[in-house]
Design a protein around this motif. Structure first.
Motif, short mmCIF file in Angstrom:
data_model
loop_
_atom_site.label_atom_id
_atom_site.label_comp_id
_atom_site.label_asym_id
_atom_site.label_seq_id
_atom_site.Cartn_x
_atom_site.Cartn_y
_atom_site.Cartn_z
N GLN A 17 0.83 -1.21 0.00
CA GLN A 17 0.00 0.00 0.00
C GLN A 17 0.86 1.25 0.00
O GLN A 17 0.54 2.23 -0.68
N LEU A 20 2.28 1.72 -3.54
CA LEU A 20 1.29 2.30 -4.46
C LEU A 20 1.06 3.77 -4.14
O LEU A 20 0.86 4.59 -5.04
N THR A 23 3.97 5.79 -5.56
CA THR A 23 3.94 5.95 -7.01
C THR A 23 3.10 7.15 -7.41
O THR A 23 3.36 7.79 -8.44
N GLU A 24 2.10 7.48 -6.60
CA GLU A 24 1.29 8.67 -6.87
C GLU A 24 2.02 9.93 -6.40
O GLU A 24 2.01 10.95 -7.09
#
Length: 311
Positions: A17, A20, A23-24
């Protein structure tokens, strides 16, 4: 409570989590977002204290978290300078690592890449370190200058050894080993005041319970470990792939392609390793109260406290 701190405390994320999430946050568009938009996003989060990044029904909330987490320092609540935001690490350091790892016959061509790399990473570590303890500007400048000079010197040291070595394996391995170790030592040195003076530890409501040297030591150690993973892997894998690439028929026909291949490989590997290294440890870490100083233990009945690790 500072919204970014509130987010990292409330969101109990696993490694996947966090990966991810990063990555944003590492989206290059976070480097060009205007101050006005950041301020509007922060105001939205301050007026919606129950807002969660998982509120997918409201894209405004999700975008506000993305802007806030990627541009604002959790300790000081100040904007992070654009060149030192997490999203800037890859475009700045990937070319520097590429030039630093090139095989050259002259040290002169390596001095600028080494100094540039360690100047940037030192400044990045200072800006994104813990800012909850008292420090003066001149302390940061003196410490940073000394770390840049020593890191650059030791970064050039393996190149001096290369000129005297005949072993091809050692010639390739030494720069990687030194880059990895110096990058970790750079974090430890430039953030050395955190274990000495202590950093803020807080409860789940954001109330400061005191300043802990033990938390500061753990914050620096974990960040240094993440740099070992980042720069060690980013330097090692392109060297391995290049070793096999030079044996291909394509390289024999196009010798100039090695530079292009190695640069592309460095960018791709580092592009993956940046979010991986940032995700190994949470940005706001938990620590058992029993592991902290006695004065902090006596100040709270909570068994678990929180502190900002830094990036």
């Amino acid at each position: 409570m500072e919204p970014n701190v509130r987010f990292w405390i409330a969101e109990r994320q696993s490694f996947i989590q966090r990966f991810l999430q990063w990555t944003e946050l590492l989206d290059p568009t976070n480097l060009v977002v205007s101050v006005e938009k950041i301020e509007k996003s922060r105001q939205l989060l301050l007026t919606n204290e129950d807002a969660s990044i998982r509120d997918l029904e409201d894209p405004r909330i999700k975008e506000a978290w993305k802007r806030s987490l990627s541009t604002v320092h959790p300790d000081s609540s100040k904007l992070i300078p654009v060149p030192f935001r997490p999203a800037a690490l890859l475009p700045f350091t990937a070319p520097m690592i590429f030039f630093s790892m090139l095989s050259v016959k002259s040290l002169k061509s390596l001095i600028l890449p080494q100094i540039s790399f360690y100047t940037y990473t030192t400044a990045f570590n200072i800006v994104n370190g813990n800012a909850s303890y008292n420090r003066h500007l001149y302390e940061s400048l003196l410490l940073g200058t000394g770390v840049i000079a020593s890191s650059s010197f030791f970064g050039l040291f393996p190149r001096l050894l290369q000129l005297r070595l005949n072993n091809a394996l050692l010639k390739r391995a030494l720069p990687i080993i030194f880059l990895t170790h110096i990058s970790a030592v750079n974090v430890v040195a430039v953030r050395s005041l955190e274990p000495i003076r202590g950093i803020e530890v807080m409860d789940k409501e954001g109330h400061v319970m005191g300043y802990s040297r033990k938390a500061g030591t753990k914050a620096v150690r974990d960040t240094a470990s993440s740099r070992v993973v980042l720069y060690g892997t980013s330097a090692f894998i392109p060297e391995v792939f290049s070793h096999y690439f030079v044996r291909t028929q394509f390289f024999r026909q196009h010798p100039w392609s090695l530079w292009t291949f190695k640069l592309a490989c460095t960018v791709l590997v580092m592009g993956l390793m940046v979010p991986v290294s940032f995700s190994i440890f949470p940005q706001i870490e938990r620590i058992q109260c029993s592991e902290l100083e006695k004065e902090i233990q006596s100040a709270t009945e909570d068994t678990e406290l929180f502190y900002h690790r830094g990036v």
